[in-house]
Write a protein that holds these residues in place. Structure first.
Motif, mmCIF file in Angstrom:
data_model
loop_
_atom_site.group_PDB
_atom_site.id
_atom_site.type_symbol
_atom_site.label_atom_id
_atom_site.label_comp_id
_atom_site.label_asym_id
_atom_site.label_seq_id
_atom_site.Cartn_x
_atom_site.Cartn_y
_atom_site.Cartn_z
ATOM 1 N N ASN A 127 12.498 117.045 13.967
ATOM 2 C CA ASN A 127 11.708 116.325 12.945
ATOM 3 C C ASN A 127 12.448 116.287 11.610
ATOM 4 O OD1 ASN A 127 9.632 115.972 14.834
ATOM 5 N ND2 ASN A 127 8.666 117.905 14.275
ATOM 6 N N ILE A 128 13.752 116.047 11.700
ATOM 7 C CA ILE A 128 14.617 115.909 10.528
ATOM 8 C C ILE A 128 15.133 114.473 10.493
ATOM 9 C CG2 ILE A 128 16.808 116.608 9.474
ATOM 10 C CD1 ILE A 128 16.479 119.318 10.825
ATOM 11 N N PRO A 129 15.015 113.767 9.377
ATOM 12 C CA PRO A 129 15.609 112.429 9.301
ATOM 13 C C PRO A 129 17.101 112.485 9.610
ATOM 14 C CG PRO A 129 14.156 112.808 7.433
ATOM 15 C CD PRO A 129 14.293 114.119 8.144
ATOM 16 N N ALA A 130 17.574 111.480 10.322
ATOM 17 C CA ALA A 130 18.969 111.471 10.765
ATOM 18 C C ALA A 130 19.940 111.646 9.596
ATOM 19 C CB ALA A 130 19.261 110.169 11.505
ATOM 20 N N GLY A 131 19.599 111.066 8.463
ATOM 21 C CA GLY A 131 20.498 111.147 7.316
ATOM 22 C C GLY A 131 20.564 112.525 6.684
ATOM 23 N N GLN A 132 19.677 113.443 7.074
ATOM 24 C CA GLN A 132 19.674 114.786 6.493
ATOM 25 C C GLN A 132 20.219 115.844 7.440
ATOM 26 O OE1 GLN A 132 15.853 115.832 4.791
ATOM 27 N NE2 GLN A 132 15.546 113.790 3.915
ATOM 28 N N ALA A 133 20.849 115.419 8.529
ATOM 29 C CA ALA A 133 21.352 116.375 9.513
ATOM 30 C C ALA A 133 22.345 117.356 8.895
ATOM 31 C CB ALA A 133 22.003 115.630 10.677
ATOM 32 N N LEU A 134 23.213 116.863 7.997
ATOM 33 C CA LEU A 134 24.236 117.728 7.406
ATOM 34 C C LEU A 134 23.652 118.695 6.380
ATOM 35 C CD1 LEU A 134 27.275 115.295 7.041
ATOM 36 C CD2 LEU A 134 27.015 117.210 8.627
ATOM 37 N N ASN A 135 22.387 118.558 6.023
ATOM 38 C CA ASN A 135 21.744 119.567 5.171
ATOM 39 C C ASN A 135 21.370 120.817 5.957
ATOM 40 O OD1 ASN A 135 21.907 117.746 3.079
ATOM 41 N ND2 ASN A 135 19.780 117.067 3.260
ATOM 42 N N HIS A 136 21.454 120.717 7.307
ATOM 43 C CA HIS A 136 21.036 121.823 8.166
ATOM 44 C C HIS A 136 22.143 122.334 9.083
ATOM 45 C CE1 HIS A 136 16.660 121.151 7.329
ATOM 46 N NE2 HIS A 136 17.100 119.911 7.092
ATOM 47 N N PHE A 137 23.204 121.540 9.227
ATOM 48 C CA PHE A 137 24.239 121.902 10.201
ATOM 49 C C PHE A 137 25.626 121.731 9.593
ATOM 50 C CE2 PHE A 137 20.559 120.564 12.625
ATOM 51 C CZ PHE A 137 20.404 121.629 13.517
ATOM 52 N N ALA A 138 26.544 122.508 10.133
ATOM 53 C CA ALA A 138 27.921 122.434 9.656
ATOM 54 C C ALA A 138 28.540 121.089 9.981
ATOM 55 C CB ALA A 138 28.737 123.561 10.287
ATOM 56 N N SER A 139 28.119 120.513 11.132
ATOM 57 C CA SER A 139 28.668 119.235 11.567
ATOM 58 C C SER A 139 27.640 118.546 12.454
ATOM 59 C CB SER A 139 29.969 119.472 12.359
ATOM 60 O OG SER A 139 30.380 118.301 13.023
ATOM 61 N N THR A 140 27.746 117.234 12.547
ATOM 62 C CA THR A 140 26.861 116.505 13.464
ATOM 63 C C THR A 140 27.428 116.473 14.871
ATOM 64 O OG1 THR A 140 27.927 114.399 12.850
ATOM 65 C CG2 THR A 140 25.929 115.036 11.642
ATOM 66 N N ASN A 141 28.664 116.956 15.024
ATOM 67 C CA ASN A 141 29.260 117.036 16.357
ATOM 68 C C ASN A 141 28.491 118.081 17.166
ATOM 69 O OD1 ASN A 141 31.105 116.416 18.378
ATOM 70 N ND2 ASN A 141 32.425 118.133 17.826
ATOM 71 N N GLY A 142 27.951 117.688 18.299
ATOM 72 C CA GLY A 142 27.153 118.612 19.097
ATOM 73 C C GLY A 142 25.666 118.430 18.894
ATOM 74 N N LEU A 143 25.274 117.473 18.044
ATOM 75 C CA LEU A 143 23.869 117.122 17.853
ATOM 76 C C LEU A 143 23.596 115.769 18.506
ATOM 77 C CD1 LEU A 143 23.421 117.917 14.045
ATOM 78 C CD2 LEU A 143 22.815 119.402 15.970
ATOM 79 N N LEU A 144 22.358 115.533 18.848
ATOM 80 C CA LEU A 144 21.963 114.208 19.283
ATOM 81 C C LEU A 144 21.233 113.551 18.115
ATOM 82 C CD1 LEU A 144 21.548 111.973 21.389
ATOM 83 C CD2 LEU A 144 19.460 113.141 22.104
ATOM 84 N N ILE A 145 21.821 112.486 17.593
ATOM 85 C CA ILE A 145 21.233 111.747 16.482
ATOM 86 C C ILE A 145 20.570 110.503 17.054
ATOM 87 C CG2 ILE A 145 21.627 110.668 14.257
ATOM 88 C CD1 ILE A 145 22.349 113.600 14.255
ATOM 89 N N ASP A 146 19.260 110.464 16.970
ATOM 90 C CA ASP A 146 18.509 109.311 17.462
ATOM 91 C C ASP A 146 18.254 108.385 16.280
ATOM 92 O OD1 ASP A 146 16.720 107.476 18.478
ATOM 93 O OD2 ASP A 146 15.577 108.951 19.622
ATOM 94 N N GLU A 147 19.099 107.374 16.154
ATOM 95 C CA GLU A 147 18.998 106.466 15.022
ATOM 96 C C GLU A 147 17.707 105.651 15.068
ATOM 97 O OE1 GLU A 147 20.908 106.524 12.559
ATOM 98 O OE2 GLU A 147 22.727 107.536 13.250
#
Length: 620
Positions: A426-446
């Motif tokens: 329940n995190i907006p896709a554009g805020q993924a880097l506020n929680h993780f070191a990288s988006t590599n290894g995440l599933l981003i559902d645009e």
């Protein structure tokens, strides 16, 4: 004329070979009212017989007699006529008969005082009447008839009226010993795990044949199977089934949980119930059928979404375990850190503490069977929780069930040698880097504007950190291989078709010890902080983004440092964040003062208004 007779015979033979032969006889007492002044009313009768086609058309022959005595003349004319007739009919209501028709042929006039002569005749008529039973109706008939001495000169013509006694029947039709014949074709063996699916998706076809002498009206077809169904399931309705006609209906069922007791493949007895009206009378026919059923754990891969039927948030035993773990997790949440990550960590550690481990199913190993169409055997989540072991997909089903029970959305991806559980944050896709070191290894559902982490079931028994790291690597590999296409299944979306089935056996389940779970949870969250949040902190510090740095420090539980960063700013947002940290530190007086400072700058600030109210309640 010969061509018409030959064509009628051809149709009759064709209909008889397929359906049998329906026949019709009519006796028509009538009176002709000639329009010629020198003619008087001519009483007579016609007798016809023919075949009935398509419950709509009659084709046949007729013959008849008319008696005529011209005005002012003692001579009588006896008319004999015969020819072919064609008619159409319909029953708009069960007892109401309507018909239209016509006939043409030759008429012969005979008189003692005049020479005999012949002519051509034709007539057209309409009928309306009452159907006494399926074979007999009494009708009023009226129309126009012309009995000509030649094609150009009228001799005896005019309207006519009378009665029509109509008889109908059949020869050669195989009634099968019953008025309504039922045949069931089971297209697929019933899978107990799809019990909810079968309410709307058929597993076979019901074929109804009307062998009675009249149409069936307002027909309702239902299926029931005793204790294996919650009640009769309406499979279809139709306003009319004509005699000798067949109609097909989907075979659906409202199965009960009783069907989940099938531990072996077997059969159940069911009944097809046909409710209908026959000549205005309500009737019911019941036909017994046998339905083949697989064992409760049976599953065939092909549509990966179907696996969602095993994921159930409604099993009482699963709910007991999941809510116990969620309660302990909730009491140890890090403020500002994504709650779904923490619940996922708590659930994985809870399963680990009760001894859940992976064991390959020797009879149908996941690595082979999830790529085949062979019949597989899948454990329900409760079975895995009780056995404390399962193959990769069974561990994933259990984890998804636990998380969905506490309203943490999930999905899954079956991969070659692993099964990935996806946790929606329940995190907006554009805020993924506020929680993780990288988006590599995440599933981003645009499309959904959300972020998922992946948990590896191959590493589940080693705990959250190992499962999270392995899941990230596996997910990155999935989307880094162009030649492979791995399907992501959102559990809630899959439930729209494959409803969850709650298998329960009213037994106790193991629960993790609170002290040990709190310890493991803290270690798991600390590992996530070190692998991701600390890198976010370093990145924001280097960028000089004070507000984002303060938020990241809050997520890491470093409240004093975060407070110092927010105090560098004079914005309303930073001041509210400072007040929030003071609330976490239980310094309610200082927090109230800070919220008042915010309201001095922004009197309608909702965060400050709510925060001040909360602080005051703590001080009372």
């Amino acid at each position: 004329m010969k061509k018409i007779i030959a064509f009628a015979a051809f149709i009759a033979l064709g209909v008889h070979s397929v359906f049998g032969l329906d026949y019709v006889f009519k006796l028509e007492p009538m009176v002709v009212f000639p329009i010629q002044e020198y003619m008087q009313m001519a009483p007579g009768a016609a007798l016809s017989g023919g075949i009935d086609l398509f419950n709509l058309v009659t084709v046949g022959a007729e013959g008849g007699y008319l008696y005529e005595k011209p005005s002012g003349d003692n001579v009588t004319l006896n008319s004999m006529f015969g020819g072919l007739n064609l008619g159409v009919y319909y029953y708009p209501l069960s007892r109401l008969y309507l018909g239209l028709g016509g006939a043409a042929g030759f008429v012969s006039y005979n008189s003692q005082n005049y020479d005999n002569f012949s002519a051509i005749y034709y007539r057209a008529f309409g009928e309306i009447g009452f159907r006494v039973n399926s074979a007999f109706s009494v009708n009023a008939i009226g129309g126009y008839a012309s009995y000509n001495s030649s094609l150009s000169k009228s001799f005896l013509s005019g309207p006519f009226a009378g009665a029509s006694l109509r008889f109908s029947g059949s020869v050669g039709n195989d009634t099968g010993g019953s008025a309504v014949n039922v045949r069931v074709v089971q297209d697929n063996v019933v899978y107990p795990v799809y019990t909810a699916v079968y309410q709307n998706e058929p597993f076979g076809t019901i074929i109804i044949t009307n062998n009675d002498g009249a149409e069936l009206r307002n027909v309702n077809i239902s299926f029931r199977a005793g204790r294996y169904t919650s009640g009769a399931k309406l499979c279809g309705s139709v306003s009319r089934i004509n005699r000798h006609s067949k109609m097909s209906f989907p075979l659906c069922a409202d199965f009960s949980d009783e069907i989940l007791k099938f531990t072996e493949d077997g059969k159940i007895s069911g009944e097809v119930v046909i409710e209908y009206e026959f000549l205005g009378k309500k009737m019911t026919a019941v036909e017994s059928v046998i339905i083949s059923v697989n064992n409760r754990n049976a599953f065939t891969w092909g549509d990966n979404s179907a696996l969602a039927s095993f994921i159930s948030p409604d099993c009482q035993e699963i709910a007991t375990f999941a809510k116990q773990v969620a309660g302990i997790t909730r009491n140890n949440l890090y403020t500002g850190m994504n709650a779904n990550i923490q619940y996922a960590a708590g659930m994985v550690e809870g399963l680990r503490l009760i001894g859940i481990s992976h064991e390959t199913d020797a009879s149908s190993p996941y690595q082979e069977y999830h790529y085949s169409l062979d019949l597989d055997s899948i454990q329900f989540p409760l079975q895995t929780l009780q056995y404390l072991t399962g193959d990769y997909e069974e561990l994933g089903i259990l984890l998804c069930s636990c998380l969905q029970t506490v309203n943490v959305p999930t999905g899954y991806i079956p991969v070659d040698n692993d099964f990935l559980v996806l946790v929606r944050l329940n995190i907006p896709a554009g805020q993924a880097l506020n929680h993780f070191a990288s988006t590599n290894g995440l599933l981003i559902d645009e499309e959904a504007n959300d972020v998922y982490i992946a948990l590896s079931m191959a590493q589940l028994e080693k705990g959250f950190t190992a499962s999270y790291r392995a899941g990230a690597k596996a997910l990155a590999k999935c989307y880094g291989e162009d030649e492979n296409c791995y399907e992501f299944i959102d559990t809630s979306d899959a439930w729209a078709v494959y409803k969850p089935v709650a298998y329960s056996n009213s037994s106790n389940v193991l629960l993790p010890k609170q002290e040990q779970l709190e310890k493991n949870l803290k270690a798991a969250i600390q590992s996530y902080i070190e692998s991701d949040i600390d890198k976010v902190i370093a990145r924001e510090r280097a960028a000089g983004n004070t507000n984002k740095l303060g938020v990241a420090l809050v997520r890491a539980g470093r409240y004093s440092e975060a407070k110092r960063e927010f105090q560098k700013l004079s914005t309303v947002s930073a001041m509210n964040n400072t007040a929030n940290i003071l609330m976490i530190e239980k310094n309610y007086s200082a927090a109230a003062a800070q919220y008042r400072a915010v309201l001095a700058k922004d009197p309608k600030n909702k965060t400050a208004l709510k925060g001040l109210e909360n602080a005051k309640s703590k001080l009372e």
